[in-house]
Every structure is written in structure tokens, then in C-alpha cells.
Scaffold this active site. Structure first.
Site, short mmCIF file in Angstrom:
data_model
loop_
_atom_site.label_atom_id
_atom_site.label_comp_id
_atom_site.label_asym_id
_atom_site.label_seq_id
_atom_site.Cartn_x
_atom_site.Cartn_y
_atom_site.Cartn_z
N LYS A 115 0.86 -1.27 -0.07
CA LYS A 115 0.03 0.06 0.14
C LYS A 115 0.85 1.47 0.02
O LYS A 115 1.97 1.15 0.48
CB LYS A 115 -0.90 0.09 1.13
CG LYS A 115 -0.29 -0.06 2.63
CD LYS A 115 -0.19 1.39 3.09
CE LYS A 115 0.77 1.26 4.15
NZ LYS A 115 1.46 2.59 4.59
N ASP B 53 -0.25 -5.21 3.36
CA ASP B 53 -0.12 -4.07 4.37
C ASP B 53 0.60 -4.46 5.32
O ASP B 53 0.24 -5.46 6.30
CB ASP B 53 -1.68 -3.97 4.51
CG ASP B 53 -1.69 -2.62 5.52
OD1 ASP B 53 -0.70 -1.99 6.14
OD2 ASP B 53 -2.73 -2.03 5.73
N HIS B 54 1.80 -4.06 5.81
CA HIS B 54 2.60 -4.25 6.93
C HIS B 54 2.17 -4.16 8.16
O HIS B 54 2.42 -4.95 9.15
CB HIS B 54 3.95 -3.46 6.77
CG HIS B 54 3.82 -2.11 7.06
ND1 HIS B 54 3.38 -1.22 6.14
CD2 HIS B 54 3.74 -1.47 8.27
CE1 HIS B 54 3.27 0.07 6.47
NE2 HIS B 54 3.36 0.01 7.95
N GLU C 17 0.17 6.33 17.37
CA GLU C 17 1.56 6.14 17.28
C GLU C 17 2.44 6.98 18.05
O GLU C 17 1.89 8.37 18.21
CB GLU C 17 2.07 5.94 15.83
CG GLU C 17 1.57 4.71 15.14
CD GLU C 17 2.21 4.53 13.76
OE1 GLU C 17 2.57 5.54 13.22
OE2 GLU C 17 2.36 3.17 13.44
N ASP D 192 -2.36 6.83 4.18
CA ASP D 192 -1.42 5.99 4.67
C ASP D 192 -2.09 5.17 5.79
O ASP D 192 -2.13 3.80 5.83
CB ASP D 192 -0.23 6.74 5.36
CG ASP D 192 0.84 5.75 6.09
OD1 ASP D 192 0.95 4.72 5.13
OD2 ASP D 192 1.23 5.84 7.18
N HIS E 188 -4.80 0.71 6.71
CA HIS E 188 -4.65 0.00 7.96
C HIS E 188 -5.98 0.04 8.65
O HIS E 188 -6.43 -1.04 9.22
CB HIS E 188 -3.65 0.79 9.01
CG HIS E 188 -2.26 1.04 8.44
ND1 HIS E 188 -1.52 -0.08 7.43
CD2 HIS E 188 -1.34 1.69 8.62
CE1 HIS E 188 -0.60 0.48 7.27
NE2 HIS E 188 -0.28 1.52 7.87
#
Length: 174
Positions: free
Chosen positions: A6, A35-36, A74, A93, A98
Site C-alpha cells: 500500500k 499491508d505491513h 503512534e 497511509d 490499516h
């Protein structure tokens, strides 16, 4: 096989163009969109918690759950990702990938199996029921902002990060 991380395009139009280009050389089962964020332990535990616990499995529905809020908080700045992040922003992002994948896991019906195709079909059923906002509605329905300097010396504002333009209006909060 082809793996694509992504974001998948920067708009619906560019995502569609990218999809058409990929399909010209690969079949859909050869394309892996990753998607990490989905590799995070808590995200990976959602299906086990949801579907592996008989009590939760029986009560995880609209009759017992009135509201779900997903927070992706985060403590990091953009680190060395300014070149990418200043073009993507938090909406592209964090939200379109996510958060949507987490919402998919939280809202989907139990798939008939836990194969990739059945999981994707169950998530796509959820996604197809979400309201799609146009640009005007995004402005009305989403709050966006940019992080400022923190209390600690090492906590820079977004525009103080290396390689971020001082006049950047990029969103880092959605």
C-alpha cells in the site's frame, strides 16, 4: 507473482489505472497486495479472539455491540519516511489501508473458511456496505490535523522533521 505494498494508487482513478496495468501482465491470483500493519501482533490476534472464543463469537453482532471505534495511535514521527509520507498523509497511509483492514476484521461475518479468498470475500461484503464520501463530504466528516512539537526536546513538529517542507499542509492526524 507480484507483491504490491500500500498505498495502491493515490486516488480511485490511479488505483484503477494501476490495477489495469497489473492485470495486463498478471492474473489476480498472482498479485499480492500487502499491508505491513496487518503483521502487528494485536491485529493478527483479532480473528482468534473474535472467532475462537465461543462467547464472543455468539455476541459479536449488532444486537450486543452499538459502537466500534478504531484508534491507531503512534508515538513516532515520520522518521526517514518524509518523502513518502508528505505525498501520502495520514488519510491515505493510515485510514484507507490499516484502519479499513481492521474494520474489515471487526465487522465481517465469520467466513466459511479461513482461506485467503473466503476472508477477502467476507471483508469485501463489509466494504461494499460502507458509505463512500466525495471530496466535499470528506471535508465535512473527517477531522484532519498535523502534529506539533512535543514536550520533549526530541519531539519535533511535523514541519521540523528532516525533508519535510516548512510550509507543508500535509495531514498527520485523521
Amino acid at each position: 507473482r507480484l507483491m504490491v505494498e500500500k498505498p495502491f494508487g493515490t486516488s480511485y482513478k490511479t488505483a484503477e489505472e494501476l490495477q489495469n496495468q497489473l492485470e495486463s501482465g498478471f492474473s489476480d491470483d498472482q498479485i499480492f497486495r500487502i499491508d505491513h500493519y496487518l503483521g502487528k501482533e494485536m491485529v493478527q490476534n483479532i480473528p482468534a479472539v473474535r472467532f475462537g472464543n465461543p462467547i464472543l463469537d455468539a455476541t459479536w453482532n449488532k444486537n450486543y455491540i452499538k459502537n466500534v471505534q478504531v484508534t491507531l495511535a503512534e508515538q513516532l514521527g515520520v522518521e526517514e519516511r518524509a518523502g513518502y509520507y508528505n505525498t501520502a498523509g495520514a488519510l491515505l497511509d493510515m485510514i484507507q489501508n490499516h484502519a479499513f483492514q481492521i474494520v474489515g476484521w471487526l465487522a465481517m461475518e465469520k467466513p466459511s473458511s479461513f482461506s485467503d479468498t473466503d476472508i477477502r470475500a467476507a471483508k469485501n461484503t463489509v466494504f461494499s456496505k460502507l458509505k463512500m464520501y466525495d471530496e466535499r463530504e470528506v471535508v465535512t466528516n473527517f477531522v484532519r490535523g498535523q502534529y506539533g512539537r512535543g514536550r520533549e526536546v526530541w519531539q519535533k513538529s511535523y514541519t521540523e522533521e528532516p525533508n519535510v517542507p516548512a510550509d507543508s499542509k500535509n495531514d498527520t492526524y485523521v
